[in-house]
Design an enzyme around this catalytic site. Structure first.
Site, PDB file in Angstrom:
ATOM      1  N   ALA A 124      37.647   7.314  -3.273  1.00 30.77           N
ATOM      2  CA  ALA A 124      38.783   7.342  -4.205  1.00 30.77           C
ATOM      3  C   ALA A 124      38.673   8.598  -5.055  1.00 30.77           C
ATOM      4  O   ALA A 124      37.576   9.075  -5.311  1.00 30.77           O
ATOM      5  CB  ALA A 124      38.757   6.100  -5.091  1.00 30.77           C
ATOM      6  N   SER A 143      30.422  14.557  -3.391  1.00 34.73           N
ATOM      7  CA  SER A 143      30.620  14.347  -4.831  1.00 34.73           C
ATOM      8  C   SER A 143      29.879  15.424  -5.626  1.00 34.73           C
ATOM      9  O   SER A 143      30.351  15.863  -6.672  1.00 34.73           O
ATOM     10  CB  SER A 143      30.139  12.949  -5.229  1.00 34.73           C
ATOM     11  OG  SER A 143      28.814  12.745  -4.794  1.00 34.73           O
ATOM     12  N   ASN A 191      31.323  18.715   4.170  1.00 34.39           N
ATOM     13  CA  ASN A 191      30.200  18.008   4.781  1.00 34.39           C
ATOM     14  C   ASN A 191      29.985  18.393   6.252  1.00 34.39           C
ATOM     15  O   ASN A 191      28.856  18.544   6.708  1.00 34.39           O
ATOM     16  CB  ASN A 191      30.407  16.490   4.691  1.00 34.39           C
ATOM     17  CG  ASN A 191      30.382  15.993   3.257  1.00 34.39           C
ATOM     18  OD1 ASN A 191      30.048  16.742   2.344  1.00 34.39           O
ATOM     19  ND2 ASN A 191      30.743  14.736   3.048  1.00 34.39           N
ATOM     20  N   ASN A 195      22.477  10.806   0.852  1.00 32.58           N
ATOM     21  CA  ASN A 195      22.940  11.740  -0.188  1.00 32.58           C
ATOM     22  C   ASN A 195      21.959  12.906  -0.357  1.00 32.58           C
ATOM     23  O   ASN A 195      22.371  14.048  -0.574  1.00 32.58           O
ATOM     24  CB  ASN A 195      23.109  11.030  -1.541  1.00 32.58           C
ATOM     25  CG  ASN A 195      24.325  10.123  -1.587  1.00 32.58           C
ATOM     26  OD1 ASN A 195      24.299   9.076  -2.199  1.00 32.58           O
ATOM     27  ND2 ASN A 195      25.413  10.512  -0.931  1.00 32.58           N
ATOM     28  N   ASN A 233      24.349  16.040   0.008  1.00 35.69           N
ATOM     29  CA  ASN A 233      25.042  16.485  -1.210  1.00 35.69           C
ATOM     30  C   ASN A 233      24.546  17.828  -1.740  1.00 35.69           C
ATOM     31  O   ASN A 233      25.347  18.723  -2.011  1.00 35.69           O
ATOM     32  CB  ASN A 233      24.939  15.414  -2.296  1.00 35.69           C
ATOM     33  CG  ASN A 233      25.679  14.150  -1.930  1.00 35.69           C
ATOM     34  OD1 ASN A 233      25.890  13.867  -0.756  1.00 35.69           O
ATOM     35  ND2 ASN A 233      26.073  13.369  -2.911  1.00 35.69           N
ATOM     36  N   GLU A 260      24.275  14.996  -9.959  1.00 37.99           N
ATOM     37  CA  GLU A 260      23.346  13.868  -9.873  1.00 37.99           C
ATOM     38  C   GLU A 260      22.065  14.259  -9.131  1.00 37.99           C
ATOM     39  O   GLU A 260      21.338  13.398  -8.667  1.00 37.99           O
ATOM     40  CB  GLU A 260      24.035  12.689  -9.176  1.00 37.99           C
ATOM     41  CG  GLU A 260      25.230  12.181  -9.966  1.00 37.99           C
ATOM     42  CD  GLU A 260      25.790  10.875  -9.440  1.00 37.99           C
ATOM     43  OE1 GLU A 260      25.666   9.846 -10.104  1.00 37.99           O
ATOM     44  OE2 GLU A 260      26.375  10.897  -8.346  1.00 37.99           O
ATOM     45  N   GLY A 267      32.437   3.840 -17.794  1.00 42.07           N
ATOM     46  CA  GLY A 267      32.511   4.858 -16.743  1.00 42.07           C
ATOM     47  C   GLY A 267      33.834   4.668 -16.027  1.00 42.07           C
ATOM     48  O   GLY A 267      33.927   3.880 -15.086  1.00 42.07           O
ATOM     49  N   ARG A 283      39.695  10.551 -26.265  1.00 43.57           N
ATOM     50  CA  ARG A 283      40.089  10.025 -24.957  1.00 43.57           C
ATOM     51  C   ARG A 283      40.957   8.767 -25.121  1.00 43.57           C
ATOM     52  O   ARG A 283      41.952   8.593 -24.430  1.00 43.57           O
ATOM     53  CB  ARG A 283      38.817   9.710 -24.141  1.00 43.57           C
ATOM     54  CG  ARG A 283      39.094   9.142 -22.773  1.00 43.57           C
ATOM     55  CD  ARG A 283      39.726  10.193 -21.870  1.00 43.57           C
ATOM     56  NE  ARG A 283      40.204   9.607 -20.623  1.00 43.57           N
ATOM     57  CZ  ARG A 283      41.488   9.438 -20.302  1.00 43.57           C
ATOM     58  NH1 ARG A 283      42.446   9.814 -21.128  1.00 43.57           N
ATOM     59  NH2 ARG A 283      41.826   8.910 -19.156  1.00 43.57           N
ATOM     60  N   LYS A 323      21.314   4.848   1.022  1.00 38.50           N
ATOM     61  CA  LYS A 323      22.353   5.742   0.479  1.00 38.50           C
ATOM     62  C   LYS A 323      21.695   6.986  -0.122  1.00 38.50           C
ATOM     63  O   LYS A 323      22.172   8.105   0.064  1.00 38.50           O
ATOM     64  CB  LYS A 323      23.174   4.973  -0.571  1.00 38.50           C
ATOM     65  CG  LYS A 323      24.321   5.765  -1.187  1.00 38.50           C
ATOM     66  CD  LYS A 323      25.582   5.679  -0.337  1.00 38.50           C
ATOM     67  CE  LYS A 323      26.729   6.590  -0.712  1.00 38.50           C
ATOM     68  NZ  LYS A 323      27.104   6.748  -2.065  1.00 38.50           N
TER      69      LYS A 323
HETATM   70  O1  KPL Z   1      28.310   9.728  -0.646  1.00 41.65           O
HETATM   71  C1  KPL Z   1      28.659  10.852  -0.411  1.00 41.65           C
HETATM   72  C2  KPL Z   1      28.923  11.714  -1.575  1.00 41.65           C
HETATM   73  O2  KPL Z   1      29.628  12.697  -1.457  1.00 41.65           O
HETATM   74  O3  KPL Z   1      28.398  11.394  -2.655  1.00 41.65           O
HETATM   75  C3  KPL Z   1      28.736  11.329   1.018  1.00 41.65           C
HETATM   76  C4  KPL Z   1      28.294  10.206   1.924  1.00 41.65           C
HETATM   77  C5  KPL Z   1      27.854  12.510   1.222  1.00 41.65           C
HETATM   78  C6  KPL Z   1      30.150  11.651   1.440  1.00 41.65           C
HETATM   79  O4  KPL Z   1      30.638  12.825   0.905  1.00 41.65           O
END
Ligand code: KPL
Length: 309
Positions: A131, A258, A205, A191, A195, A270, A11, A39, A187
């Site tokens: 990142a 994300s 956000n 999320n 998300n 996800e 990954g 790749r 977490k």
């Molecule tokens: O972890 C995040 C994601 O985007 O996956 C948050 C905390 C919502 C920050 O954008």
């Protein structure tokens, strides 16, 4: 003194690269396992890490899952839906007792991998490092965060944190937490509140905190998550989840989650390992989570080729 064994990275997205660069900087040999011969052909064998301090270049020779060198230590930083298939592709190369570290959003794959690879110490991690890939092989470390790693199965609990050295000693803020499931749930709960909504409303956000209708939807999601967590005896935060989720939405106001980035990029999301996981757990408890269920369906509708977790 013998060189420390190589860390293989499965990954090689933003988070996999971030850890790969820092391991390489610490003098650890790192080998990214790339997903296809095509790749591998186009990968130049190095990554540029861009931070406030400038740019640094790291040579990270890639290989395929079908290479035949044994894997002594494995960091899996795929998306949640790709973890199990990616691991299956290298399973026969794992050295006996090689530690496996999973670093992805959501829940579900971690427990299944911990059971399926019971002979290996299996660990999970969660990170708030920010990142992104800036075209080609450049990686921008945009926001400093913190990370936690901890054991998922009996073999990892016996082995303890020694197997995670040097992941815990890099100049990234990383800690060992034997109660990692609690961190993963925290977490997941955040999320699950942010998300999917940002993906459906195509917004940053911070909009969730500002827009009354989105804020109300977030409050409902948080209330359902808390009800399920309470039923499972799973602690979340000391303050209400909604307050925590608002705080994160405000602190990351200009960021795109994300999941929204995945939807915009036409990639699978996800959602199945986040809101989908909560719905499946609730079903086992005979509990309905209508707000999560609606969101799950709305996100799936935006990407019909979604993968199950
Ligand atoms: O972890 C995040 C994601 O985007 O996956 C948050 C905390 C919502 C920050 O954008």
């Amino acid at each position: 003194m013998a060189a420390p064994p190589c860390w293989h990275i499965l990954g090689f997205g933003a988070i996999g690269r971030l850890w790969a660069c820092h391991l390489a900087r610490a003098g650890v040999s790192v080998s990214p396992v790339l997903h296809s011969a095509e790749r591998l052909r186009t990968y130049p064998g190095h990554v540029t890490l861009c931070t406030d301090a400038g740019e640094a270049h790291f040579t990270l020779p890639g290989e395929l899952a079908t290479a035949n060198t044994p894997i002594q230590q494995l960091l899996v930083a795929t998306k949640s839906y790709a973890t199990e298939a990616a691991l299956a592709g290298v399973a026969q190369r794992l050295a006996p007792k090689a530690p496996i570290v999973l670093l992805h959003n959501g829940l579900g794959p971690q427990q299944r991998v911990a059971d399926a690879f019971a002979e290996h110490p299996v660990y999970a991690g969660t990170t708030t490092e920010g990142a992104y890939r800036d075209g080609g092989e450049r990686l921008v470390h945009a926001g400093r965060g913190s990370s936690f790693f901890g054991p998922l199965n009996a073999r990892a609990r016996e082995t303890g944190e020694a197997a995670l050295e040097p992941l815990l000693t890099l100049p990234l803020e990383a800690h060992y937490d034997p109660a990692i499931l609690h961190r993963l749930w925290q977490k997941l709960a955040i999320n699950a509140a942010i998300n999917g909504l940002t993906a459906v409303h195509d917004c940053a956000n911070g909009e969730l905190a500002r827009h009354p209708e989105y804020r109300e939807a977030m409050a409902q999601l948080c209330q359902e998550t808390e009800e399920l967590a309470c039923r499972l005896g799973q602690p979340l935060f000391e303050t209400p989840l909604f307050d925590q989720a608002l705080k994160v939405a405000e602190a990351t106001a200009r960021n795109y989650s994300s999941m929204l980035q995945d939807v915009r990029g036409g990639r699978p999301t996800e959602i199945d390992a986040i809101n989908g996981y909560l719905c499946r757990e609730a079903e086992r408890q005979g509990l309905a989570l209508p707000a999560h269920q609606r969101l799950l369906e709305a996100v799936r509708a935006r990407h019909p080729n979604h993968h199950g977790d």
